[in-house]
Design a protein around this motif. Structure first.
Motif, short mmCIF file in Angstrom:
data_model
loop_
_atom_site.label_atom_id
_atom_site.label_comp_id
_atom_site.label_asym_id
_atom_site.label_seq_id
_atom_site.Cartn_x
_atom_site.Cartn_y
_atom_site.Cartn_z
N ILE A 63 -1.27 -1.43 45.11
CA ILE A 63 -0.84 -0.51 44.06
C ILE A 63 -0.50 -1.16 42.72
O ILE A 63 -0.29 -0.46 41.72
N SER A 64 -0.45 -2.49 42.68
CA SER A 64 -0.10 -3.14 41.40
C SER A 64 -0.93 -4.38 41.11
O SER A 64 -0.57 -5.17 40.25
N GLY A 65 -2.04 -4.53 41.82
CA GLY A 65 -2.86 -5.73 41.65
C GLY A 65 -3.34 -5.95 40.24
O GLY A 65 -3.48 -7.09 39.79
N SER A 66 -3.56 -4.86 39.50
CA SER A 66 -4.08 -5.02 38.13
C SER A 66 -2.98 -4.88 37.09
O SER A 66 -3.26 -4.87 35.89
N VAL A 67 -1.72 -4.76 37.54
CA VAL A 67 -0.62 -4.62 36.60
C VAL A 67 -0.12 -6.00 36.20
O VAL A 67 0.15 -6.84 37.05
N ILE A 69 4.12 5.22 38.34
CA ILE A 69 2.92 5.66 37.61
C ILE A 69 3.29 5.98 36.17
O ILE A 69 2.58 5.60 35.23
N GLU A 70 4.43 6.65 35.98
CA GLU A 70 4.86 7.05 34.64
C GLU A 70 5.20 5.85 33.77
O GLU A 70 4.91 5.84 32.56
N ASP A 71 5.85 4.83 34.35
CA ASP A 71 6.24 3.67 33.52
C ASP A 71 5.18 2.58 33.50
O ASP A 71 5.35 1.54 32.85
N GLY A 72 4.05 2.80 34.23
CA GLY A 72 2.94 1.86 34.19
C GLY A 72 3.05 0.68 35.11
O GLY A 72 2.16 -0.19 35.12
#
Length: 211
Positions: A206-210, A152-155
């Motif tokens: 948890i990372s679909g939009s990353v 979460i912190e590193d995006g």
């Protein structure tokens, strides 16, 4: 209030000897508990399988429940130690999570019988000791909480802060699912296939939009 680790009295004063003998007791007891069950296993059988007399056994423990506690604690320590080996200061939270998931599923496969033993026999422990054993489960889930927070912190991970603990426990259940349901899952998936599929589903969440 946090439950304290149970201190098991020993008539022997040498810490290294206590550790060595208790390791022998744990290994002998695990095999007996898995194949015979906790209640059907006698302390005399544990002593014999450990390689020493019943009198010597009672120099290192006070009861069969002490042995079960030592077994549960040793299994949790093994899972936690091997899981923490995957955590490095390098890489994104997402990368570390992926490595941790692979290692967690692998460890759960390797200690399958021991994890089943914990869930089947923990109820035989005294209430306060059960609380400690369950807290050890939470501490292992806490490793995934740490990794998720890093992401979460590193995006690299997109998940609501209030859902972090839920996701960590969800991961624990997925690992335990292979332990409890391997008898049927293994008909359709190898461990590697199961791991990749579950990781794919988790990362989509948890990372679909990353990017």
């Amino acid at each position: 209030m946090q439950e304290k680790k149970k201190q098991i009295p020993s008539l022997v004063k040498d810490p290294k000897l206590i550790e060595k003998r208790r390791e022998q007791i744990i290994e002998a007891a695990v095999d007996l508990f898995i194949h015979k069950g906790f209640h059907k296993t006698t302390t005399r059988e544990i002593a014999r399988a450990s390689g020493f007399s019943i009198g010597t056994l009672y120099e290192y423990i006070e009861s069969k429940e002490d042995v079960l506690y030592l077994v549960c604690d040793a299994i949790h320590n093994e899972v936690e130690t091997r899981l923490r080996e995957t955590i490095t200061p390098n890489g994104t939270g997402l990368k570390i999570l992926t490595m941790a998931l692979k290692n967690f599923f692998r460890v759960m496969d390797q200690v399958n019988d021991r994890v089943l033993l914990i869930y089947q026999e923990t109820k035989s422990l005294p209430p306060e000791t059960i609380k400690y054993v369950l807290r050890r489960e939470e501490e292992i889930a806490g490793i995934f909480v740490e990794i998720l927070h890093k992401g979460i912190e590193d995006g690299s991970i997109r998940i609501d802060e209030k859902d972090v603990k839920l996701m960590a426990h969800n991961i624990m259940v997925l690992g335990e699912m292979w332990t409890f349901r391997r008898w049927t899952l293994s008909r359709d998936y190898s461990l590697e296939e199961y791991t990749e599929k579950q990781i794919s589903l988790l990362l989509r969440e948890i990372s679909g939009s990353v990017q």
